[in-house]
Design an enzyme around this catalytic site. Structure first.
Site, short mmCIF file in Angstrom:
data_model
loop_
_atom_site.label_atom_id
_atom_site.label_comp_id
_atom_site.label_asym_id
_atom_site.label_seq_id
_atom_site.Cartn_x
_atom_site.Cartn_y
_atom_site.Cartn_z
N GLN A 1 -5.41 -1.68 9.20
CA GLN A 1 -4.04 -1.92 9.65
C GLN A 1 -4.00 -1.76 11.17
O GLN A 1 -4.33 -0.70 11.70
CB GLN A 1 -3.08 -0.93 9.00
N ARG B 1 -0.24 8.38 -1.91
CA ARG B 1 -0.46 9.75 -2.35
C ARG B 1 -1.01 9.83 -3.77
O ARG B 1 -1.73 10.79 -4.11
CB ARG B 1 0.84 10.54 -2.23
N ARG C 1 2.95 -5.51 6.96
CA ARG C 1 3.83 -4.51 6.36
C ARG C 1 5.08 -4.40 7.23
O ARG C 1 4.99 -4.24 8.44
CB ARG C 1 3.14 -3.16 6.29
N TYR D 1 7.73 1.86 14.07
CA TYR D 1 6.78 1.67 15.16
C TYR D 1 7.18 0.43 15.96
O TYR D 1 8.22 -0.17 15.72
CB TYR D 1 5.35 1.64 14.60
N CYS E 1 -2.77 7.50 7.39
CA CYS E 1 -3.30 8.12 8.60
C CYS E 1 -4.00 9.43 8.26
O CYS E 1 -3.49 10.24 7.49
CB CYS E 1 -2.19 8.36 9.61
N PRO F 1 -2.64 1.97 3.64
CA PRO F 1 -3.13 2.74 4.79
C PRO F 1 -2.53 4.14 4.83
O PRO F 1 -1.33 4.31 4.60
CB PRO F 1 -2.65 1.91 6.00
#
Length: 371
Positions: A100, A326, A230, A182, A25, A23
């Site tokens: 996710q 990436r 995750r 988070y 963002c 994932p």
């Protein structure tokens, strides 16, 4: 034969290879609704040759978004937009696509990273944030509200509701986000959880709320579809989550019926020194969790760059699945190019095959130049 390109069963889902697009963002939604940018982004990755693509962290409630430009899945308009995205994608790709589900907790209510470096949102876009304890992520950020019993019930219900919406929208998989500082990570880490009730202190207590959320998601999500998670192997700060605690959390999730365990790290402490420029810098966490739960599918991520590097991790048994982020932004054909490098069929879509090794004389020259 390349092990990276062998199929792998992930619960009821069989991936054609071990490559997963993690994932990422995009900070490009409007009121939580995915936009045309998301369609082209995910659509291109669904043609990448990877075995699985997972959409970005998506807030299960408005307060759970990282930024005001994040995707969400708490209302009918968002659900319809995701359903349309998946429906269109299925006209040109059979790659499994997951989403996710996340709650940002005290790291919510921010700008996208390219606006004032992703700091707190301006007053007209900000909202109340929540966490395990009333400790801000940074001294100049707003202090979150510590979740009480009603607040925890609300968040648990929001995850379950988002899972049902994801099912109706047509997703093949859900990944529960319990990493990167988070909300669920905030409960798990003693650096962000100072509670003195049943949800703080010993690891058993710190895991209690994340496992409540995980169980609600497991109950709401069909067993005919895959479910992963995750989570962090380290906070990269003394006094934070230990590898042994990550092993215990992973084993509990595996026993609960989660189909894969995706190991990441960091994000919970603003001053942490993370060696993110080192190859394989998070792989040791995946190895440790695999040792504690040998029957689990374990996914490694973090500065995995070359096909040979990914192949070695699978061949050596250090991970079952390899997540890339990436690397596929840089090269959306990473998996196709990896197949060629490892002696496997390139498997380009028929519309693109004239640019492949067999039909394009310029392929070798282009790749010798680094592309």
């Amino acid at each position: 034969m390349s092990l990276l390109f062998t199929p792998r069963a992930v619960g009821p889902l069989t991936l054609k290879n071990r490559i997963v697009v993690a994932p990422m963002c995009q900070y490009s939604a409007v009121d939580g609704v995915p936009q045309p940018w998301h369609a082209q982004h995910i659509g291109r990755l669904a043609l990448s040759g990877a075995g699985l693509v997972v959409l970005e962290a998506t807030g299960v409630e408005a307060a759970g978004r990282i930024s005001w430009a994040d995707t969400g899945l708490w209302n009918d308009v968002q659900e319809a937009a995701f359903a349309r995205l998946i429906r269109d994608l299925r006209t040109y790709s059979d790659t499994p696509v997951g989403i996710q589900l996340a709650h940002a907790g005290r790291k919510a209510s921010t700008n996208p990273p390219w606006i004032e470096r992703g700091g707190p949102a301006p007053a007209d876009k900000a909202w109340e944030t929540f966490s395990a304890s009333a400790q801000p992520f940074k001294p100049d950020w707003q202090a979150p509200t510590a979740l009480d019993a009603a607040g925890m019930d609300r968040v648990v219900a929001a995850f379950a509701d988002a899972a049902r919406r994801a099912d109706r929208a047509g997703f093949d998989l859900i990944e529960l986000h319990a990493a990167h500082g988070y909300l669920l990570n905030q409960f798990l880490s003693p650096l962000s959880n100072a509670r003195t009730d049943d949800y703080g202190g010993a690891l058993e207590n710190r895991m209690r709320f994340p496992l409540r959320v995980a169980q609600a998601l497991r109950d709401a999500w069909p067993r005919t579809k895959a479910l992963g998670v995750r989570f962090n192997g380290s906070d990269w700060t003394e006094g934070g989550i230990t590898v042994e605690e990550a092993q215990a959390f992973g084993a509990a999730l595996h026993a609960m019926g989660y189909d894969y365990l995706h190991l990441s790290s960091g994000g919970n402490v603003a001053t942490a020194r993370i060696p993110g420029d080192q190859l394989n810098y998070q792989v040791a966490f995946a190895e440790a969790v695999k040792a504690a739960a040998p029957q689990a599918n374990v996914m490694a991520v973090g500065m995995i760059v070359t096909p040979q590097q990914a192949e070695a991790l699978v061949a050596e048994g250090r991970a079952d699945l390899i997540a890339l982020a990436r690397a596929v932004l840089d090269d959306p054909n990473w998996a196709h190019h990896a197949a060629v490098a490892l002696g496997e069929p390139e498997a380009l879509p028929v519309q693109y095959q004239r640019a492949g090794t067999e039909l394009w004389p310029g392929y070798a020259t282009a790749h010798a130049a680094g592309r």
